[in-house]
Design a protein around this motif. Structure first.
Motif, short mmCIF file in Angstrom:
data_model
loop_
_atom_site.label_atom_id
_atom_site.label_comp_id
_atom_site.label_asym_id
_atom_site.label_seq_id
_atom_site.Cartn_x
_atom_site.Cartn_y
_atom_site.Cartn_z
N THR B 141 32.47 23.69 50.87
CA THR B 141 32.75 25.18 51.74
C THR B 141 33.15 26.05 50.31
O THR B 141 34.14 25.69 50.52
N VAL B 142 32.16 27.16 49.82
CA VAL B 142 32.90 28.15 49.53
C VAL B 142 32.69 29.37 50.95
O VAL B 142 31.85 29.79 51.19
N GLY B 143 33.78 29.24 51.50
CA GLY B 143 33.98 30.24 52.16
C GLY B 143 34.48 32.33 52.19
O GLY B 143 34.11 32.45 51.03
N LYS B 144 34.47 32.55 52.71
CA LYS B 144 34.77 34.45 52.23
C LYS B 144 36.28 34.43 51.42
O LYS B 144 37.44 33.61 51.03
N ARG B 145 36.12 35.28 50.77
CA ARG B 145 36.99 35.54 49.03
C ARG B 145 37.36 34.27 48.79
O ARG B 145 38.63 34.10 47.97
N GLY B 146 36.50 33.34 48.44
CA GLY B 146 36.38 32.40 47.20
C GLY B 146 37.07 31.44 47.45
O GLY B 146 37.37 30.41 47.00
N LYS B 147 37.79 30.92 49.30
CA LYS B 147 38.53 29.96 49.42
C LYS B 147 37.75 28.86 49.48
O LYS B 147 36.03 28.72 49.53
N THR B 148 38.21 27.85 48.53
CA THR B 148 36.74 26.64 47.89
C THR B 148 37.61 26.02 48.31
O THR B 148 39.11 25.33 48.20
N MET B 149 36.59 24.87 49.35
CA MET B 149 37.40 23.62 50.41
C MET B 149 36.45 22.47 49.78
O MET B 149 35.08 22.34 49.71
N LEU B 150 37.28 21.26 50.58
CA LEU B 150 36.79 20.37 49.93
C LEU B 150 36.94 19.45 50.76
O LEU B 150 37.83 19.34 51.42
N ALA B 151 35.50 18.62 51.26
CA ALA B 151 36.06 17.67 52.75
C ALA B 151 35.55 16.39 52.33
O ALA B 151 34.36 16.17 51.62
#
Lengths: 267, 267
Positions: B141-151
Motif C-alpha cells: 500500500t502506498v499512502g499519503k505522503r509516501g508511506k509505504t506499507m507491506l501487508a
C-alpha cells in the motif's frame, strides 16, 4: 498533456504492448468467460488506457473434495464437486456431497480482481477505490520490469469442513443454515461490486477533469497521495463513506487482538 | 554508500522520525504485547533501518458471537467468546458456546503482519520474501505522503458458523473434528512463519552484500526487479522454492474457475 521523460514514454509503449497482447489472448479459465456480475466493470477498466484486467471472479460458492488425507492442510488431488456463482440450495449440496470420498469443504469465495496498471500512481488510485468500496485486503504488487498489478480482495469469506473421509459430519438442517449464510454473503458481495463500480466511475471522472487541467493536476495530484483525500467530493461520496466506516469499525471489532504497535495515522 | 538526492534524504529522515515515533508508543492491542511466535521476526525487522512493524498477529483461533441479527453479514455488537494463539480443545469451545446468544462463528485467522518500509524498493524485497514463503495474499500500500506499507497475508483460513440465535447447529463430534482441522492449520501457519523468517534472513544477507559493493548493486539491483531473480542463490533457496511451487500448484487447484484473461508471465 504533461511532458514525459523518455523512460516514461518507453514504459507507456511497453504497457500498451502488454495490454494488446493480454486482451488478444483466449480466456484460459475453466469457465472461459468473464462472470456476468463483473462484465461491465471489466469493460470499464479495459477501456482505460492505464489499466487492463488479467483475472477476475465475481464471487462463488464451491464444494471441494479434499482427498482422503485426513487433516492434511495441503490437499493433493482435490476436486470440485460443485461451483456456482448464483445462490445455492441445500439439495444441490446434498447431491454433490454424495460424490465426496475425502474431506469435503464448502467455501464462499468473494469477488477477486487483478488489474495491471501503467504506473504506480494508477495502481494507487485504483487501490483507494478498492479500499473505499470495502475491499480491505487489496494490495499492489510491483514485479519484474515494472509490471504493476493491483489485486482487489475482500476479507469476506466462509470455509466450512463438511465431511471427513467421505462421512458427512453435519446435519441437513445445518447445511440449509450454512447456505443461508453463504447466499447472504453472496448478496453482500454483489453490493460491494456495485460500490466498487460507482467509486471507480467517480475516480475516473476526477482523473479526466484533472488531466484536462494539467496545472491543477500538478498542484493537487502529487504521486503518493490518495485520490479520495485530494478531491473529497463530499456530496457524491458521503453515503458510501459512511457505510464503509461502519463496516470497517465492525471489521475492526473482529480484530482487537492484533498487536498494534501503532498504525501510522492517515495510513 | 550511494549518493542520494535531497528528496531521498528528506524521505529517509522522515521515515526515521515515523519509526522512532511508532516504536516509542505503547502497544495498543487488547493483548498489549507481540505474540510469542513472531517476537523474533518483529525484532529482526525493527532492527533494520528500512523497516518497522506496525501490527502483527501470529495466528489464532477465535469464537465470535455475532448478535441476534440472524443472517446479517455486518454484525453489530459482536463479542468474542474465546481467543487463543495455541491449539484448542473441544471443551474450551463447548464452554464458551454456552455464552452465545446470537450467531456464533469459529474462525482460524492466520499470521498477519504490517511493515512500514522506507522506499517502494524495500517493500518489493519484503513482498518477494512473503510470496516465496507462501503468503500469497500479501500486497503493498502506498499512502499519503509516501508511506509505504507491506501487508503479509495468507490465503489460509477457516470460518465456520456454529450456532444460530443461540442454538447450537452442530454436534460435539463435529466441533472436535473442526478443532483438529483448525489446530492443523495453526501448525502449518507456524511453519510458514518459520519459512518467512528464514527467507527474510537470506534476503537481508543479500542486501548487506550488495550494499557493501555499490557497483554490483548498481548493476544487479535496479528498481522494480524482484530480489529472488536478481540473486537466485539456488543452493540456499532450493528446498523452499520447491515446497512453495508445490503449494502454489495446490492452491491453484482451488482456483481454476477464476477468469484468467491471462496472467502476465513473470508476474
Amino acid at each position: 498533456m504533461q511532458t514525459q521523460s523518455p523512460s516514461s514514454v518507453d514504459r507507456s509503449a511497453e504497457f500498451r504492448r502488454w495490454k494488446a497482447q493480454s486482451l488478444s489472448k483466449a480466456d484460459l479459465s475453466r469457465k472461459g468467460s468473464v462472470d456476468e456480475d463483473v462484465v461491465e466493470l471489466v469493460q470499464v477498466l479495459n477501456a482505460q488506457e492505464q489499466f487492463f484486467t488479467t483475472s477476475s471472479c465475481a464471487g462463488r460458492i464451491l464444494l471441494r473434495d479434499g482427498g482422503i488425507n485426513g487433516f492434511e492442510v495441503q490437499k493433493q488431488n482435490c476436486c470440485w464437486l460443485l461451483v456456482t456463482h448464483k445462490p445455492c440450495v441445500k439439495d444441490d449440496v446434498i447431491v454433490a456431497l454424495k460424490k465426496a470420498n475425502g474431506d469435503a469443504v464448502l467455501k464462499f469465495e468473494p469477488f477477486v480482481l487483478h488489474v495491471q496498471c501503467r504506473q504506480l500512481q494508477d495502481a494507487q488510485i485504483l487501490h483507494s477505490v478498492a479500499i473505499d468500496s470495502g475491499f480491505r485486503n487489496s494490495g499492489i504488487t510491483v514485479g519484474k520490469r515494472g509490471k504493476t498489478m493491483l489485486a482487489v480482495r475482500s476479507t469476506h469469506g466462509l470455509e466450512v469442513p463438511l465431511s471427513h473421509k467421505g462421512k458427512l459430519m453435519v446435519t441437513e438442517e445445518y447445511i440449509d443454515f450454512l447456505l443461508n449464510v453463504a447466499n447472504q454473503k453472496m448478496e453482500e458481495n454483489k453490493k460491494r461490486i456495485g460500490r466498487f463500480y460507482n467509486c471507480l466511475q467517480r475516480a475516473l471522472e476526477r482523473e479526466a477533469i484533472s488531466n484536462s487541467h494539467p496545472k491543477i493536476k500538478e498542484k493537487n495530484n502529487p504521486s503518493y497521495t490518495h485520490k479520495k483525500k485530494r478531491n473529497p467530493e463530499k456530496a457524491h461520496g458521503k453515503s458510501i463513506t459512511e457505510e464503509n466506516n461502519k463496516e470497517l469499525e465492525n471489521d475492526d471489532d473482529d480484530n482487537p487482538g492484533i498487536n498494534v504497535a501503532i498504525f501510522p495515522e492517515d495510513y
